[in-house]
Scaffold this active site. Structure first.
Site, PDB file in Angstrom:
ATOM      1  CB  SER A 299      36.488  48.786  52.919  1.00  0.00           C
ATOM      2  OG  SER A 299      37.626  47.950  52.904  1.00  0.00           O
TER       3      SER A 299
ATOM      4  CE1 TYR B 117      38.643  51.491  48.735  1.00  0.00           C
ATOM      5  CE2 TYR B 117      39.414  50.198  50.607  1.00  0.00           C
ATOM      6  CZ  TYR B 117      38.516  50.398  49.570  1.00  0.00           C
ATOM      7  OH  TYR B 117      37.486  49.502  49.369  1.00  0.00           O
TER       8      TYR B 117
HETATM    9  N1  LIG Z   1      36.320  44.396  45.823  1.00  0.00           N
HETATM   10  C1  LIG Z   1      36.704  44.433  47.085  1.00  0.00           C
HETATM   11  O1  LIG Z   1      37.515  43.607  47.527  1.00  0.00           O
HETATM   12  C2  LIG Z   1      36.130  45.472  48.026  1.00  0.00           C
HETATM   13  C3  LIG Z   1      36.390  45.311  49.395  1.00  0.00           C
HETATM   14  C4  LIG Z   1      35.851  46.225  50.297  1.00  0.00           C
HETATM   15  C5  LIG Z   1      35.066  47.258  49.846  1.00  0.00           C
HETATM   16  N2  LIG Z   1      34.839  47.400  48.510  1.00  0.00           N
HETATM   17  C6  LIG Z   1      33.983  48.524  48.107  1.00  0.00           C
HETATM   18  O2  LIG Z   1      32.860  48.027  47.414  1.00  0.00           O
HETATM   19  C7  LIG Z   1      32.412  49.006  46.477  1.00  0.00           C
HETATM   20  C8  LIG Z   1      32.261  48.360  45.109  1.00  0.00           C
HETATM   21  O3  LIG Z   1      33.531  47.870  44.712  1.00  0.00           O
HETATM   22  P1  LIG Z   1      33.739  46.783  43.541  1.00  0.00           P
HETATM   23  O4  LIG Z   1      34.690  45.790  44.057  1.00  0.00           O
HETATM   24  O5  LIG Z   1      32.458  46.355  42.977  1.00  0.00           O
HETATM   25  O6  LIG Z   1      34.535  47.702  42.511  1.00  0.00           O
HETATM   26  P2  LIG Z   1      34.543  47.736  40.919  1.00  0.00           P
HETATM   27  O7  LIG Z   1      35.787  48.458  40.571  1.00  0.00           O
HETATM   28  O8  LIG Z   1      34.318  46.361  40.378  1.00  0.00           O
HETATM   29  O9  LIG Z   1      33.252  48.612  40.584  1.00  0.00           O
HETATM   30  C9  LIG Z   1      33.165  49.954  41.002  1.00  0.00           C
HETATM   31  C10 LIG Z   1      32.094  50.648  40.196  1.00  0.00           C
HETATM   32  O10 LIG Z   1      32.077  52.015  40.600  1.00  0.00           O
HETATM   33  C11 LIG Z   1      32.045  52.808  39.425  1.00  0.00           C
HETATM   34  N3  LIG Z   1      32.671  54.105  39.670  1.00  0.00           N
HETATM   35  C12 LIG Z   1      33.986  54.389  39.764  1.00  0.00           C
HETATM   36  N4  LIG Z   1      34.174  55.696  39.913  1.00  0.00           N
HETATM   37  C13 LIG Z   1      32.951  56.264  39.920  1.00  0.00           C
HETATM   38  C14 LIG Z   1      32.487  57.594  40.037  1.00  0.00           C
HETATM   39  N5  LIG Z   1      33.341  58.625  40.170  1.00  0.00           N
HETATM   40  N6  LIG Z   1      31.154  57.824  40.007  1.00  0.00           N
HETATM   41  C15 LIG Z   1      30.281  56.800  39.857  1.00  0.00           C
HETATM   42  N7  LIG Z   1      30.658  55.520  39.728  1.00  0.00           N
HETATM   43  C16 LIG Z   1      31.987  55.260  39.761  1.00  0.00           C
HETATM   44  C17 LIG Z   1      32.818  52.010  38.375  1.00  0.00           C
HETATM   45  O11 LIG Z   1      32.509  52.423  37.055  1.00  0.00           O
HETATM   46  C18 LIG Z   1      32.362  50.613  38.697  1.00  0.00           C
HETATM   47  O12 LIG Z   1      31.187  50.264  37.988  1.00  0.00           O
HETATM   48  C19 LIG Z   1      33.429  50.142  46.526  1.00  0.00           C
HETATM   49  O13 LIG Z   1      32.952  51.177  47.357  1.00  0.00           O
HETATM   50  C20 LIG Z   1      34.632  49.478  47.158  1.00  0.00           C
HETATM   51  O14 LIG Z   1      35.469  50.403  47.806  1.00  0.00           O
HETATM   52  C21 LIG Z   1      35.358  46.541  47.586  1.00  0.00           C
END
Ligand SMILES: NC(=O)c1ccc[n+]([C@@H]2O[C@H](COP(=O)([O-])OP(=O)(O)OC[C@H]3O[C@@H](n4cnc5c(N)ncnc54)[C@H](O)[C@@H]3O)[C@@H](O)[C@H]2O)c1
Length: 265
Positions: free
Chosen positions: A143, A156
């Site tokens: 991130s 985080y």
């Molecule tokens: N959305 C943002 O703005 C953003 C920004 C920077 C980084 N990220 C990172 O990108 C990645 C994906 O995020 P996203 O925005 O798609 O989130 P999201 O919440 O839309 O999806 C996350 C997915 O991870 C799964 N998950 C949660 N806990 C889990 C576990 N214990 N074991 C297996 N799967 C699990 C959920 O069921 C979901 O399908 C994450 O690592 C997040 O930290 C997101």
């Protein structure tokens, strides 16, 4: 269309916003997919599989909580047995919850985030690296909070910084086999992770009931480019680059896709 032909990619958190987009984007370029997520996301995971299959690719789904090594070991083994090989690991599953000032976070909030966002990434590579083909690629999703700190998200940010150390170490360990390991650092991305009331409240602490538009206005003030957030596919395109041979001599790097969030002065 063919940048990932004859490859198999494993993606965790594959039912969700970005995970599903990574599955789709890699499948568009010819990859077959092993898509993993938790039991509670089974319906959404099945939809991911349908979307991959509609692109003419195979998709094997598996239930695995990244906190649970045994469930990951089984799901990875089943996926590799079904599709015959493994070329790409996208360690994507993560959470962004229980926000609060560093000294006010509960033990439970801290531990849950570290367990999923850091230990879960390690569990994923521990399960999948032994099956990975020489010349393969590992992409770990960090991130912008893995580049800079952010108020009210110490758990985080600590987890997202820590996975950079994991990736840099793996890059050294796996380089002799031609396997590359890199991190991707999204800024704000339009997924359920940030499009929710708790995040709007964090972004707009002075407003009583901030809306999505209020949150968008707050985020747009933080970026160089005139957008509040990017689309999941913008991150998937970075993942695709690191997964494909186009980045064949790129390893140990941090690829930031954030509309200038970390560079704004
Ligand atoms: N959305 C943002 O703005 C953003 C920004 C920077 C980084 N990220 C990172 O990108 C990645 C994906 O995020 P996203 O925005 O798609 O989130 P999201 O919440 O839309 O999806 C996350 C997915 O991870 C799964 N998950 C949660 N806990 C889990 C576990 N214990 N074991 C297996 N799967 C699990 C959920 O069921 C979901 O399908 C994450 O690592 C997040 O930290 C997101």
């Amino acid at each position: 269309m063919n940048r990932m032909q004859h490859t198999v990619a494993l993606i965790t958190g594959a039912a969700g916003g970005m995970g599903r987009a990574h599955c789709r984007r890699l499948a568009e370029e010819g990859a077959d997919i092993i898509a993993l997520d938790i039991e509670a996301a089974a319906v959404e995971l099945a939809e991911t599989a349908r979307e991959v299959e509609s692109l003419g690719r195979y998709c094997v789904t598996g239930v695995a909580d990244v906190r649970d090594q045994a469930s990951l070991d089984v799901a990875v083994a089943d996926g590799v047995a079904a599709l015959g090989r493994l070329d790409v690991i996208v360690a994507n599953a993560g959470i962004y919850t229980d926000l609060g000032l560093s000294w006010e976070l509960s033990d439970q909030a801290w531990q849950r985030t570290i367990d999923i966002n850091l230990t879960g990434m390690w569990h994923t590579v521990r399960a999948a690296v032994p099956a990975l083909s020489d010349g393969g690629s590992v992409v770990i999703v960090s991130s912008t909070n893995g580049i800079v700190g952010a108020a009210a998200a110490a758990h985080y940010s600590a987890s997202k910084h820590a996975v950079v150390g994991l990736a840099r170490t793996l890059a050294n360990e796996l380089g002799p086999r031609g396997i590359r390991v890199n991190t991707v650092h999204p800024g704000s991305v339009a997924t359920p992770m940030i499009l929710n009331d708790a995040v709007y409240a964090k972004l707009c602490p002075d407003l009583p009931n901030p809306t999505q538009q209020d949150a968008a206005d707050a985020l747009a003030r933080r970026t160089i480019l005139p957008v509040a957030w990017v689309d999941p596919v913008d991150i998937s395109n970075a993942v695709l680059f690191l997964a494909s041979d186009e980045s064949r001599y790129v390893t140990g790097i941090q690829l930031v896709v954030d509309a200038g969030l970390t560079q704004k002065v």
